[in-house]
Design a protein around this motif. Sequence first.
Motif, short mmCIF file in Angstrom:
data_model
loop_
_atom_site.label_atom_id
_atom_site.label_comp_id
_atom_site.label_asym_id
_atom_site.label_seq_id
_atom_site.Cartn_x
_atom_site.Cartn_y
_atom_site.Cartn_z
N GLN A 10 -5.66 12.14 -2.38
CA GLN A 10 -6.28 13.30 -3.08
C GLN A 10 -5.83 14.59 -2.42
O GLN A 10 -5.42 15.54 -3.08
N SER B 282 -8.28 8.01 -0.41
CA SER B 282 -8.67 9.42 -0.58
C SER B 282 -7.72 10.44 0.07
O SER B 282 -7.59 11.55 -0.45
N PHE C 194 -21.21 10.59 -0.35
CA PHE C 194 -19.88 10.60 0.25
C PHE C 194 -19.63 12.02 0.73
O PHE C 194 -19.99 12.97 0.02
N PHE D 154 -17.00 13.71 0.80
CA PHE D 154 -15.96 14.45 0.07
C PHE D 154 -16.33 14.72 -1.38
O PHE D 154 -15.55 15.32 -2.11
N THR D 155 -17.49 14.22 -1.81
CA THR D 155 -17.94 14.54 -3.17
C THR D 155 -19.38 15.04 -3.12
O THR D 155 -20.16 14.65 -2.26
N GLU E 142 -7.66 5.15 -6.71
CA GLU E 142 -8.47 6.36 -6.63
C GLU E 142 -8.00 7.31 -7.73
O GLU E 142 -6.81 7.36 -8.03
N ARG F 77 -9.22 -1.78 6.98
CA ARG F 77 -10.44 -1.61 7.78
C ARG F 77 -10.58 -2.81 8.70
O ARG F 77 -10.11 -3.90 8.37
N ALA G 97 -13.71 12.74 -8.82
CA ALA G 97 -12.89 11.69 -8.21
C ALA G 97 -13.66 10.38 -8.23
O ALA G 97 -14.89 10.40 -8.24
N PHE G 98 -12.96 9.30 -8.30
CA PHE G 98 -13.61 8.01 -8.06
C PHE G 98 -12.61 7.06 -7.41
O PHE G 98 -11.39 7.28 -7.46
N GLY G 99 -13.16 6.05 -6.75
CA GLY G 99 -12.30 5.08 -6.08
C GLY G 99 -12.99 3.73 -6.07
O GLY G 99 -14.21 3.65 -5.97
N GLN H 195 -16.51 3.62 8.12
CA GLN H 195 -15.22 3.01 7.85
C GLN H 195 -14.59 2.61 9.17
O GLN H 195 -14.11 3.44 9.92
N GLY I 22 -17.19 4.07 -5.67
CA GLY I 22 -17.83 5.37 -5.49
C GLY I 22 -17.18 6.46 -6.33
O GLY I 22 -16.02 6.34 -6.73
N HIS J 173 -8.93 4.46 3.27
CA HIS J 173 -9.14 4.57 1.82
C HIS J 173 -7.96 5.34 1.23
O HIS J 173 -7.11 5.84 1.97
N1 PHE Z 1 -12.99 6.73 -0.70
C1 PHE Z 1 -14.25 6.09 -0.99
C2 PHE Z 1 -14.30 4.74 -0.26
O1 PHE Z 1 -13.28 4.19 0.06
C3 PHE Z 1 -14.45 5.89 -2.46
C4 PHE Z 1 -14.58 7.17 -3.23
C5 PHE Z 1 -13.47 7.76 -3.80
C6 PHE Z 1 -15.79 7.80 -3.40
C7 PHE Z 1 -13.56 8.94 -4.49
C8 PHE Z 1 -15.92 8.96 -4.10
C9 PHE Z 1 -14.81 9.53 -4.65
O2 PHE Z 1 -15.34 4.22 0.01
#
Ligand code: PHE
Length: 374
Positions: free
Chosen positions: A199, A196, A274, A276-277, A236, A220, A338-340, A172, A315, A194
Amino acid sequence: MSAPNKSYDPVEVEALKPEQIARMRDEALAAIAAAGDLAALHEVKVAHAGDRSPLALANREIGALPPHAKADAGKRVGGARGEVKRALGIRQEELEAERDERVLVEEAVDVTLPLDREPAGARHPLTTLMERIEDIFVAMGYEVAEGPEVESEWLNFDALNIAPDHPARTMQDTFFVESAATDDDQSGVVLRTHTSPVQIRSMLDREPPVYVICPGRVYRTDELDATHTPVFHQVELLAVDEGLTMADLKGTLDHMVQSLFGEGMTTRLRPNYFPFTEPSAEMDMECYVCRGASVGDPDRPCRTCGSEGWIELGGCGMVNPRVLTACGVDPEKYSGFAFGFGIERMLMFRHNVEDMRDMVEGDVRFTRPFGMEI
Ligand code: PHE
């Protein structure tokens, strides 16, 4: 006309001679007739009927005359002043009438004109799409959570298990507002890369269960071109509760794409990484245009999914226990998913927007055709 009078002082009474008075009156009347508007008439009034006008000055001379000449001169001057005053009054009325006539024409309001000729603005489709996504989750009991765009390096990276030397940090490309003072100091300030970090903020602020949806602007160091922009938007989602599994994540994603793209839509997960997951996945949704029919069928190419049958969304994954721990959540008791994903990308394939630059230019000709979703 008065009879000749030997006691007249020729200097003093010059101004009172009948022909002089007549000249002053005629000049005044000519000026009054020539005044084209009320402002000009006002000037004429000051010049020819004011305290310092020739007739007013002549009037003053009368006092210096011998008594027998006073009446005669007074009548003459008074008569001339009266005529000037009347002429002024008449011209004033004429000019006022002309002005009223003109104002009525010039300032007329055409009550038959249509009211809606002002072009209306339009809400930006990024905003309406983001709100639409929020609504889907608010209806399921999620809370909308927001965080700052200028974020601490710790919340943007470290708390998300992305240590300073972590290779993912280079994934990033970051705008730094303030660098960390030393290598192992994590106190730098960045434009969040992001959503995140929201979160983390949400978990630090709340006791589990946590159900939040975090929309927002992220940054970015990309150049602006047809498919990249250095400023974009993500949504997210974070759920932390007892007993949450990957099945809950999958069900939530399916519900979202069905709400956005129609009944029966599905998603698929592909393994990814990732920090964080864990496990992490890339999420794709079924192509809502061809529903997979274009795959392997050269006669039916699909522009929306490039004949892949699937569209990459973003993700996702189960929140890494290290992240839960960093936020004071017991990973033995709670789990989370989580997803984003990026809103610009979704807008591109959902509405066939071909150039990302159209989204940032703020031209109402781009935004208006999206309609007025409230
Ligand atoms: N934060 C990640 C990104 O910007 C996306 C993501 C969010 C992935 C939450 C997994 C869980 O690329």
